[in-house]
Design an enzyme around this catalytic site. Structure first.
Site, PDB file in Angstrom:
ATOM      1  N   ASP A  69       0.759  -1.090  -0.022  1.00  0.00           N
ATOM      2  CA  ASP A  69       0.013  -0.125  -0.045  1.00  0.00           C
ATOM      3  C   ASP A  69       1.012   1.439   0.128  1.00  0.00           C
ATOM      4  O   ASP A  69       1.394   1.712   1.029  1.00  0.00           O
ATOM      5  CB  ASP A  69      -1.040  -0.059   1.253  1.00  0.00           C
ATOM      6  CG  ASP A  69      -1.753   1.166   1.345  1.00  0.00           C
ATOM      7  OD1 ASP A  69      -1.980   1.793   0.390  1.00  0.00           O
ATOM      8  OD2 ASP A  69      -2.030   1.785   2.506  1.00  0.00           O
ATOM      9  N   ASN A  75       1.060   8.608   0.050  1.00  0.00           N
ATOM     10  CA  ASN A  75       1.656   9.965  -0.390  1.00  0.00           C
ATOM     11  C   ASN A  75       3.004   9.965   0.609  1.00  0.00           C
ATOM     12  O   ASN A  75       3.950  10.583   0.469  1.00  0.00           O
ATOM     13  CB  ASN A  75       0.875  11.096  -0.431  1.00  0.00           C
ATOM     14  CG  ASN A  75      -0.218  11.332  -1.365  1.00  0.00           C
ATOM     15  OD1 ASN A  75       0.537  11.429  -2.641  1.00  0.00           O
ATOM     16  ND2 ASN A  75      -1.397  11.069  -0.977  1.00  0.00           N
ATOM     17  N   THR A 105       4.624   3.874   2.640  1.00  0.00           N
ATOM     18  CA  THR A 105       4.474   2.679   1.797  1.00  0.00           C
ATOM     19  C   THR A 105       4.510   1.879   2.992  1.00  0.00           C
ATOM     20  O   THR A 105       5.474   1.482   3.560  1.00  0.00           O
ATOM     21  CB  THR A 105       5.475   2.580   0.547  1.00  0.00           C
ATOM     22  OG1 THR A 105       5.282   3.624  -0.151  1.00  0.00           O
ATOM     23  CG2 THR A 105       5.008   1.217   0.016  1.00  0.00           C
ATOM     24  N   VAL A 106       3.545   0.757   2.791  1.00  0.00           N
ATOM     25  CA  VAL A 106       3.416  -0.271   3.626  1.00  0.00           C
ATOM     26  C   VAL A 106       3.628  -1.576   3.061  1.00  0.00           C
ATOM     27  O   VAL A 106       2.777  -1.799   2.177  1.00  0.00           O
ATOM     28  CB  VAL A 106       2.245  -0.470   4.598  1.00  0.00           C
ATOM     29  CG1 VAL A 106       1.810  -1.638   5.586  1.00  0.00           C
ATOM     30  CG2 VAL A 106       2.289   1.021   5.271  1.00  0.00           C
ATOM     31  N   PRO A 159      -7.129   4.444  -5.809  1.00  0.00           N
ATOM     32  CA  PRO A 159      -6.781   3.012  -5.598  1.00  0.00           C
ATOM     33  C   PRO A 159      -6.950   2.974  -4.078  1.00  0.00           C
ATOM     34  O   PRO A 159      -7.743   1.817  -3.790  1.00  0.00           O
ATOM     35  CB  PRO A 159      -5.441   2.745  -5.828  1.00  0.00           C
ATOM     36  CG  PRO A 159      -4.858   3.474  -7.110  1.00  0.00           C
ATOM     37  CD  PRO A 159      -5.709   4.847  -6.626  1.00  0.00           C
ATOM     38  N   ASP A 160      -6.624   3.784  -3.336  1.00  0.00           N
ATOM     39  CA  ASP A 160      -6.575   3.538  -1.752  1.00  0.00           C
ATOM     40  C   ASP A 160      -8.267   3.653  -1.389  1.00  0.00           C
ATOM     41  O   ASP A 160      -8.651   2.892  -0.330  1.00  0.00           O
ATOM     42  CB  ASP A 160      -5.908   4.687  -1.135  1.00  0.00           C
ATOM     43  CG  ASP A 160      -6.192   6.004  -1.470  1.00  0.00           C
ATOM     44  OD1 ASP A 160      -6.585   6.291  -2.573  1.00  0.00           O
ATOM     45  OD2 ASP A 160      -6.059   6.899  -0.372  1.00  0.00           O
ATOM     46  N   ASP A 169     -10.728   8.154   6.148  1.00  0.00           N
ATOM     47  CA  ASP A 169      -9.637   7.729   6.239  1.00  0.00           C
ATOM     48  C   ASP A 169      -8.416   9.134   6.473  1.00  0.00           C
ATOM     49  O   ASP A 169      -8.423   9.789   5.734  1.00  0.00           O
ATOM     50  CB  ASP A 169      -9.008   7.088   4.703  1.00  0.00           C
ATOM     51  CG  ASP A 169      -7.673   6.756   4.615  1.00  0.00           C
ATOM     52  OD1 ASP A 169      -6.946   6.778   5.801  1.00  0.00           O
ATOM     53  OD2 ASP A 169      -7.167   5.884   3.666  1.00  0.00           O
ATOM     54  N   THR A 177      -2.797  11.520   4.339  1.00  0.00           N
ATOM     55  CA  THR A 177      -1.953  12.960   3.947  1.00  0.00           C
ATOM     56  C   THR A 177      -3.264  13.832   3.609  1.00  0.00           C
ATOM     57  O   THR A 177      -3.266  14.843   3.965  1.00  0.00           O
ATOM     58  CB  THR A 177      -1.102  12.547   2.884  1.00  0.00           C
ATOM     59  OG1 THR A 177      -0.354  11.652   3.013  1.00  0.00           O
ATOM     60  CG2 THR A 177      -0.569  13.831   2.245  1.00  0.00           C
ATOM     61  N   THR A 213       0.078  29.875  22.819  1.00  0.00           N
ATOM     62  CA  THR A 213      -0.226  29.681  21.301  1.00  0.00           C
ATOM     63  C   THR A 213      -0.441  28.251  20.905  1.00  0.00           C
ATOM     64  O   THR A 213      -1.095  27.527  19.957  1.00  0.00           O
ATOM     65  CB  THR A 213       1.006  30.177  20.682  1.00  0.00           C
ATOM     66  OG1 THR A 213       1.020  31.612  20.932  1.00  0.00           O
ATOM     67  CG2 THR A 213       1.041  30.011  19.074  1.00  0.00           C
TER      68      THR A 213
END
Length: 257
Positions: free
Chosen positions: A6, A9, A12-13, A108-109, A129, A132, A184
């Site tokens: 998978d 962005n 990668t897994v 695709p995800d 999900d 990113t 802040t």
């Protein structure tokens, strides 16, 4: 054994499925310049260090970064002797095709998450999900992806805030103790955390109104558990949803050959 990849962005897994369960999962930063040889050195080293014994006989790839697909294909072909299925390509079939505007390319995800979520929870779902980008995928009663929503991801929004306002520091995402910040950092954390809770709840409310039916909400992605602490909206939190979907798509394509 199946090598499921998978590629997002940011990360990668790689996971290895032995037919019954995932026996190993590793994560690496996404880099389109990384070669197939570099992938293999990294992957084989981790397999050796963790004493993972696996003979990979198949592979499937979901990638939101098209430029990495070539080297992942070469990795599978050169070192594992198999041609990977690539979600979104014509030769990779889905159990139920998406129903969207003609000519639209669905990430695709999002397709993989749809398949995984429908298998576990049935239809009429909203899959949120936290990646990113923060995406909302609407799953019909029969498991078809029928559209959704894309919003800037949490970390992306924080980075934009830090870059655009010189006086504001870079902060980590966290649930603040109070909504009203007294410094802040606390103000920024509250704005991001409760702002995204409001975004998710608002989008889900409007999707349900538009669909005019009850819909379960499934959360996935690295920050899903954190945001689940601030709302009772989610029916389930699933860290392995994408990998589960990849296994199902691979099995579906094997059955249809």
């Amino acid at each position: 054994m199946l090598l499921a990849i998978d590629c997002g962005n940011t990360n990668t897994v790689f996971s290895i499925w032995n037919g019954a369960k995932f026996i190993a999962t590793w994560r690496i930063a996404t880099d389109h310049k990384r070669t197939a040889d570099e992938y293999f050195v990294w992957l084989s080293s981790l397999m050796m260090l963790t004493k993972t014994e696996a003979t990979v006989t198949g592979a499937i790839v979901s990638s939101t970064v098209p430029r990495v697909v070539f080297n992942l294909r070469v990795l599978c072909d050169r070192y594992f002797g198999c041609r990977p299925l690539v979600v979104g390509k014509p030769d990779c079939k889905l159990p139920v095709p998406p129903r969207v505007d003609q000519g639209t390319t669905v990430g695709p995800d999002r397709l993989v998450n749809t398949v995984g979520a429908h298998d576990r929870h049935g239809g009429d779902l909203i899959v949120v999900d936290f990646g990113t980008a923060t995406t909302f995928d609407v799953v019909d009663h029969d498991g078809a992806y029928v559209g959704g929503v894309i919003a800037p991801g949490v970390n992306l929004s924080l980075e934009a805030l830090h870059m655009a306002a010189a006086a504001l520091p870079h902060i980590d995402v966290a649930r603040p103790d109070k909504v009203i910040g007294t410094n802040t950092v606390a103000c920024m954390q509250s704005g991001v955390y409760w702002g995204y809770i409001g975004l998710v709840e608002g989008v889900v409310r409007n999707v349900r109104r538009e669909r005019d039916r009850p819909m379960k909400v499934i959360a996935t992605g690295g920050l899903a558990s954190l945001f689940a602490q601030g709302t009772e909206l989610f029916h389930s939190i699933e860290d392995d949803l994408t990998m589960h979907g990849l296994v199902l798509i691979n099995e579906f394509n094997k059955e249809t050959i």
